[in-house]
Design a protein around this motif. Sequence first.
Motif, PDB file in Angstrom:
ATOM      1  N   THR A   1     -19.395 -17.710  -0.121  1.00 42.19           N
ATOM      2  CA  THR A   1     -20.614 -17.038  -0.561  1.00 42.19           C
ATOM      3  C   THR A   1     -20.518 -16.704  -2.044  1.00 42.19           C
ATOM      4  O   THR A   1     -19.448 -16.817  -2.666  1.00 42.19           O
ATOM      5  CB  THR A   1     -20.826 -15.745   0.233  1.00 42.19           C
TER       6      THR A   1
ATOM      7  N   TYR B   1     -20.574 -13.764  -3.167  1.00 43.60           N
ATOM      8  CA  TYR B   1     -19.634 -12.638  -3.193  1.00 43.60           C
ATOM      9  C   TYR B   1     -18.194 -13.146  -3.240  1.00 43.60           C
ATOM     10  O   TYR B   1     -17.368 -12.635  -4.008  1.00 43.60           O
ATOM     11  CB  TYR B   1     -19.849 -11.766  -1.955  1.00 43.60           C
ATOM     12  N   ASP B   2     -17.890 -14.161  -2.415  1.00 48.30           N
ATOM     13  CA  ASP B   2     -16.535 -14.719  -2.381  1.00 48.30           C
ATOM     14  C   ASP B   2     -16.124 -15.271  -3.747  1.00 48.30           C
ATOM     15  O   ASP B   2     -14.973 -15.099  -4.175  1.00 48.30           O
ATOM     16  CB  ASP B   2     -16.442 -15.838  -1.342  1.00 48.30           C
TER      17      ASP B   2
ATOM     18  N   ALA C   1     -15.310 -12.473  -5.995  1.00 48.15           N
ATOM     19  CA  ALA C   1     -14.089 -11.812  -5.530  1.00 48.15           C
ATOM     20  C   ALA C   1     -12.827 -12.553  -5.948  1.00 48.15           C
ATOM     21  O   ALA C   1     -11.755 -11.939  -6.059  1.00 48.15           O
ATOM     22  CB  ALA C   1     -14.119 -11.670  -4.005  1.00 48.15           C
TER      23      ALA C   1
ATOM     24  N   ARG D   1     -14.139  -3.871  -4.649  1.00 50.20           N
ATOM     25  CA  ARG D   1     -15.467  -4.121  -4.077  1.00 50.20           C
ATOM     26  C   ARG D   1     -16.563  -3.565  -4.971  1.00 50.20           C
ATOM     27  O   ARG D   1     -17.615  -4.194  -5.159  1.00 50.20           O
ATOM     28  CB  ARG D   1     -15.556  -3.535  -2.669  1.00 50.20           C
TER      29      ARG D   1
ATOM     30  N   ILE E   1     -16.991  -5.968  -7.895  1.00 49.07           N
ATOM     31  CA  ILE E   1     -17.677  -7.193  -7.488  1.00 49.07           C
ATOM     32  C   ILE E   1     -19.167  -6.943  -7.322  1.00 49.07           C
ATOM     33  O   ILE E   1     -20.008  -7.690  -7.848  1.00 49.07           O
ATOM     34  CB  ILE E   1     -17.067  -7.732  -6.169  1.00 49.07           C
ATOM     35  N   GLU E   2     -19.504  -5.886  -6.606  1.00 51.09           N
ATOM     36  CA  GLU E   2     -20.907  -5.567  -6.370  1.00 51.09           C
ATOM     37  C   GLU E   2     -21.621  -5.217  -7.675  1.00 51.09           C
ATOM     38  O   GLU E   2     -22.773  -5.607  -7.891  1.00 51.09           O
ATOM     39  CB  GLU E   2     -21.005  -4.417  -5.369  1.00 51.09           C
TER      40      GLU E   2
ATOM     41  N   LEU F   1     -22.302  -8.481  -9.681  1.00 50.14           N
ATOM     42  CA  LEU F   1     -23.431  -9.226  -9.106  1.00 50.14           C
ATOM     43  C   LEU F   1     -24.752  -8.538  -9.439  1.00 50.14           C
ATOM     44  O   LEU F   1     -25.754  -9.200  -9.748  1.00 50.14           O
ATOM     45  CB  LEU F   1     -23.266  -9.350  -7.595  1.00 50.14           C
TER      46      LEU F   1
ATOM     47  N   ALA G   1     -27.401  -9.518  -6.825  1.00 54.63           N
ATOM     48  CA  ALA G   1     -26.952  -8.660  -5.730  1.00 54.63           C
ATOM     49  C   ALA G   1     -27.584  -9.058  -4.402  1.00 54.63           C
ATOM     50  O   ALA G   1     -26.930  -9.036  -3.346  1.00 54.63           O
ATOM     51  CB  ALA G   1     -27.276  -7.199  -6.050  1.00 54.63           C
TER      52      ALA G   1
ATOM     53  N   ALA H   1     -25.790 -12.001  -2.620  1.00 55.50           N
ATOM     54  CA  ALA H   1     -24.337 -11.868  -2.475  1.00 55.50           C
ATOM     55  C   ALA H   1     -23.800 -12.636  -1.277  1.00 55.50           C
ATOM     56  O   ALA H   1     -22.720 -13.231  -1.344  1.00 55.50           O
ATOM     57  CB  ALA H   1     -23.947 -10.394  -2.370  1.00 55.50           C
ATOM     58  N   ARG H   2     -24.537 -12.660  -0.175  1.00 56.54           N
ATOM     59  CA  ARG H   2     -24.063 -13.329   1.038  1.00 56.54           C
ATOM     60  C   ARG H   2     -24.603 -14.744   1.186  1.00 56.54           C
ATOM     61  O   ARG H   2     -24.381 -15.398   2.210  1.00 56.54           O
ATOM     62  CB  ARG H   2     -24.443 -12.499   2.276  1.00 56.54           C
TER      63      ARG H   2
END
Length: 258
Positions: free
Chosen positions: A94, A96-97, A100, A118, A121-122, A125, A131, A134-135
Amino acid sequence: MERPIIALNNVWVEFGSIIVLEDITLAVRPREIVSIVGPNGSGKTTLLRTMMGLTRPTRGTVSILETAPAEIMRTGRIGYLPQERRQDERFPVTAYDVVAMSRFARTAVIERLTRTDRQAIEGALDTVGMADAARAHFGSLSGGQKQRVLIARALALNPEILLLDEPSTGLDAVAQDSFYLLLRKLRDERGLAIVIVSHDIGTVSMIVDTVACIKRKLHFHGKPADCLGSDRLAEVFGKNVYVLHHDKNCPTCRDDHA
């Protein structure tokens, strides 16, 4: 005047008998956006790699944040987006990955991301406007969205400098404008110094503070308007060079013409 955040003094880079960079002296100040421009094969990427310590100069000195480049790159204070950004679109990661990955690079293999990781990362994004995605599967994103995620990956380590090698390659005109506006936002809101390698002086000249024209030697370093209005551009790109200026209604230029 503030001390340079990046300083190259009389730098030469030679590969065997081939001189790639000749006697380059260049300074980048805090919160400055600098574009390194020149035709293909002019030494732009080599200059960026020399700033990072990936290429050692034959002669001359390089310092970044008043430290040797090879040492500073290990601290996370430099964010880097390389020109070659190959990803397997089928790989199940993703957005997010991807971001990360920068935080995992600073932990032991068996460690998990902490709350601080976390949040970083957030926050990264969110800063680049991704944001809500993210997924989302990274391979499903558009070219402009992928670039924003990759910038977020660099931002997740809270760098002081961003080094970008041809960051707009493969983006359409609208995505390019949006991306360059994001870079200016990062400079204004985070106080970052940003170095952009590009062959497109017409586009980047609207958002950068200074332009460094490279063709083995440093032919010009100064305000974009002074470069576009001088003979130095022809020295670097050839006498038949044409520069396309943005219309006053384009997203990138709107602020400058308001």
